[in-house]
Design a protein around this motif. Structure first.
Motif, PDB file in Angstrom:
ATOM      1  N   MET A   1      61.514   7.778   0.586  1.00  0.00           N
ATOM      2  CA  MET A   1      62.392   7.913   1.747  1.00  0.00           C
ATOM      3  C   MET A   1      62.907   6.555   2.181  1.00  0.00           C
ATOM      4  SD  MET A   1      61.505   9.640   5.432  1.00  0.00           S
ATOM      5  CE  MET A   1      61.239   8.123   6.338  1.00  0.00           C
ATOM      6  N   ASP A   2      64.176   6.487   2.543  1.00  0.00           N
ATOM      7  CA  ASP A   2      64.799   5.249   3.004  1.00  0.00           C
ATOM      8  C   ASP A   2      64.236   4.870   4.372  1.00  0.00           C
ATOM      9  OD1 ASP A   2      66.427   3.241   3.904  1.00  0.00           O
ATOM     10  OD2 ASP A   2      68.276   4.153   3.193  1.00  0.00           O
ATOM     11  N   ASN A   3      63.694   3.649   4.465  1.00  0.00           N
ATOM     12  CA  ASN A   3      63.105   3.205   5.736  1.00  0.00           C
ATOM     13  C   ASN A   3      64.141   3.090   6.853  1.00  0.00           C
ATOM     14  OD1 ASN A   3      60.531   3.051   4.735  1.00  0.00           O
ATOM     15  ND2 ASN A   3      60.772   0.938   4.036  1.00  0.00           N
ATOM     16  N   ALA A   5      66.543   5.238   7.337  1.00  0.00           N
ATOM     17  CA  ALA A   5      67.019   6.562   7.740  1.00  0.00           C
ATOM     18  C   ALA A   5      66.224   7.061   8.937  1.00  0.00           C
ATOM     19  CB  ALA A   5      66.897   7.549   6.584  1.00  0.00           C
ATOM     20  N   TYR A   8      66.141  12.092   7.826  1.00  0.00           N
ATOM     21  CA  TYR A   8      66.067  12.263   6.368  1.00  0.00           C
ATOM     22  C   TYR A   8      65.803  13.732   6.071  1.00  0.00           C
ATOM     23  CZ  TYR A   8      64.252  12.085   1.596  1.00  0.00           C
ATOM     24  OH  TYR A   8      64.038  12.322   0.260  1.00  0.00           O
ATOM     25  N   LYS A  10      65.995  16.738   2.931  1.00  0.00           N
ATOM     26  CA  LYS A  10      66.160  16.997   1.497  1.00  0.00           C
ATOM     27  C   LYS A  10      65.935  18.479   1.226  1.00  0.00           C
ATOM     28  CE  LYS A  10      64.946  14.942  -2.969  1.00  0.00           C
ATOM     29  NZ  LYS A  10      64.896  16.151  -3.772  1.00  0.00           N
ATOM     30  N   SER A  30      70.957  18.402   2.019  1.00  0.00           N
ATOM     31  CA  SER A  30      70.342  17.070   2.005  1.00  0.00           C
ATOM     32  C   SER A  30      71.237  16.127   2.807  1.00  0.00           C
ATOM     33  CB  SER A  30      70.167  16.559   0.573  1.00  0.00           C
ATOM     34  OG  SER A  30      69.231  17.365  -0.125  1.00  0.00           O
ATOM     35  N   GLU A  32      71.162  12.167   5.145  1.00  0.00           N
ATOM     36  CA  GLU A  32      70.501  10.997   5.728  1.00  0.00           C
ATOM     37  C   GLU A  32      71.416  10.363   6.773  1.00  0.00           C
ATOM     38  OE1 GLU A  32      68.620   8.079   3.226  1.00  0.00           O
ATOM     39  OE2 GLU A  32      68.258   9.550   1.638  1.00  0.00           O
ATOM     40  N   ASP A  34      71.367   6.821   9.005  1.00  0.00           N
ATOM     41  CA  ASP A  34      70.683   5.548   9.205  1.00  0.00           C
ATOM     42  C   ASP A  34      70.661   5.170  10.680  1.00  0.00           C
ATOM     43  OD1 ASP A  34      70.181   5.303   6.544  1.00  0.00           O
ATOM     44  OD2 ASP A  34      71.772   3.851   6.145  1.00  0.00           O
ATOM     45  N   GLU A  66      62.397  19.118   2.983  1.00  0.00           N
ATOM     46  CA  GLU A  66      61.761  18.013   3.692  1.00  0.00           C
ATOM     47  C   GLU A  66      62.624  17.568   4.872  1.00  0.00           C
ATOM     48  OE1 GLU A  66      60.660  14.666   1.148  1.00  0.00           O
ATOM     49  OE2 GLU A  66      60.870  15.998  -0.588  1.00  0.00           O
ATOM     50  N   TYR A  67      61.975  17.260   6.000  1.00  0.00           N
ATOM     51  CA  TYR A  67      62.674  16.650   7.132  1.00  0.00           C
ATOM     52  C   TYR A  67      61.758  15.644   7.793  1.00  0.00           C
ATOM     53  CZ  TYR A  67      64.948  16.011  11.682  1.00  0.00           C
ATOM     54  OH  TYR A  67      65.527  15.454  12.799  1.00  0.00           O
ATOM     55  N   ASP A  73      57.081  13.165   9.648  1.00  0.00           N
ATOM     56  CA  ASP A  73      57.300  14.411   8.921  1.00  0.00           C
ATOM     57  C   ASP A  73      57.258  15.573   9.910  1.00  0.00           C
ATOM     58  OD1 ASP A  73      57.518  16.352   6.996  1.00  0.00           O
ATOM     59  OD2 ASP A  73      55.406  16.296   6.427  1.00  0.00           O
TER      60      ASP A  73
END
Length: 227
Positions: A1-3, A5, A8, A10, A30, A32, A34, A66-67, A73
């Motif tokens: 996962m992008d830090n 974001a 996030y 998917k 999906s 993201e 930022d 995923e969220y 999470d």
């Protein structure tokens, strides 16, 4: 996962039972966003954008996928945990303002802070500063019915900012306003974004969406990035 974001997602799927049929409202989305972005989620009624907003806002949960919101999470959270995340991570701004009608602007903004256990003095001090920030320093002791629609929406923006949320989630924020007030509210969002606030704005209006820095279109339960 992008830090970076703050949102996030998917392969998010959300369906509803309609009698014997199953209606898939979100189909493997999906996405993201930022930190510091200003994103418009654009779509007509029935496109799935309201369901997507509810999942972003932890009002509803996905069936699968995923969220993570600000690195947390969301999938396995119970109702109390979701309520806590909504309270701490998200500043909601609604089309109908959702202000407490019997209370002044000052108390409406201080209220979420008081619920968190902030001292009365600190809550009212912060609420005063936020109302001054949105141009309502002269209207602290006015109740919602004594304010114009644009002023009521400014109170709700101040309230949304009160808890220093990770995202501002605005649902059709200009929908109940005349064009002049709507323009002023959009200018305020641009200012707030310039100060570093992450904003996700839900709208069916392309002209409103164009004022964001990035547009994500929702059609038939899928997302399409506008370039």
């Amino acid at each position: 996962m992008d830090n970076h974001a703050v949102i996030y997602m998917k392969d998010i799927v959300k369906s509803y039972k309609m009698g014997k049929n199953t209606l898939t409202v979100l189909n493997e989305i999906s996405l993201e966003v930022d930190r510091g972005e200003f994103v418009a989620i654009l779509g007509p009624s029935g496109s799935g954008k309201s369901t997507l907003m509810n999942i972003i806002g932890c009002i509803d949960v996905a069936d699968s996928g995923e969220y993570a919101l600000a690195g947390k999470d969301i999938k396995a959270r119970n109702e109390d945990e979701l309520a806590d995340i909504r309270n701490r991570e998200i500043g909601f701004i609604f089309q109908k303002f959702n202000l407490l009608p019997k209370y002044t602007a000052l108390h409406n903004v201080a209220f979420p802070l008081l619920l968190r256990g902030t001292t009365k003095e600190a809550a009212y001090d912060k609420a005063t500063k936020l109302l001054e920030r949105v141009g309502l320093g002269e209207r602290l002791h006015h109740k919602p019915m004594e304010l114009s629609g644009g002023q009521q929406q400014r109170v709700s923006i101040a309230r949304a900012l009160a808890g220093d949320p990770n995202i501002l989630l605005a649902d059709e924020p200009t929908g109940n306003l005349d064009s002049k007030s709507g323009k002023e509210i959009m200018e305020m969002f641009l200012e707030l974004n310039g100060e570093g606030n992450t904003i996700v704005l839900i709208t069916h209006d392309i002209e409103i969406a164009k004022q964001a820095k990035r547009i994500i279109q929702v059609r038939d339960g899928r997302v399409f990035e506008s370039v």
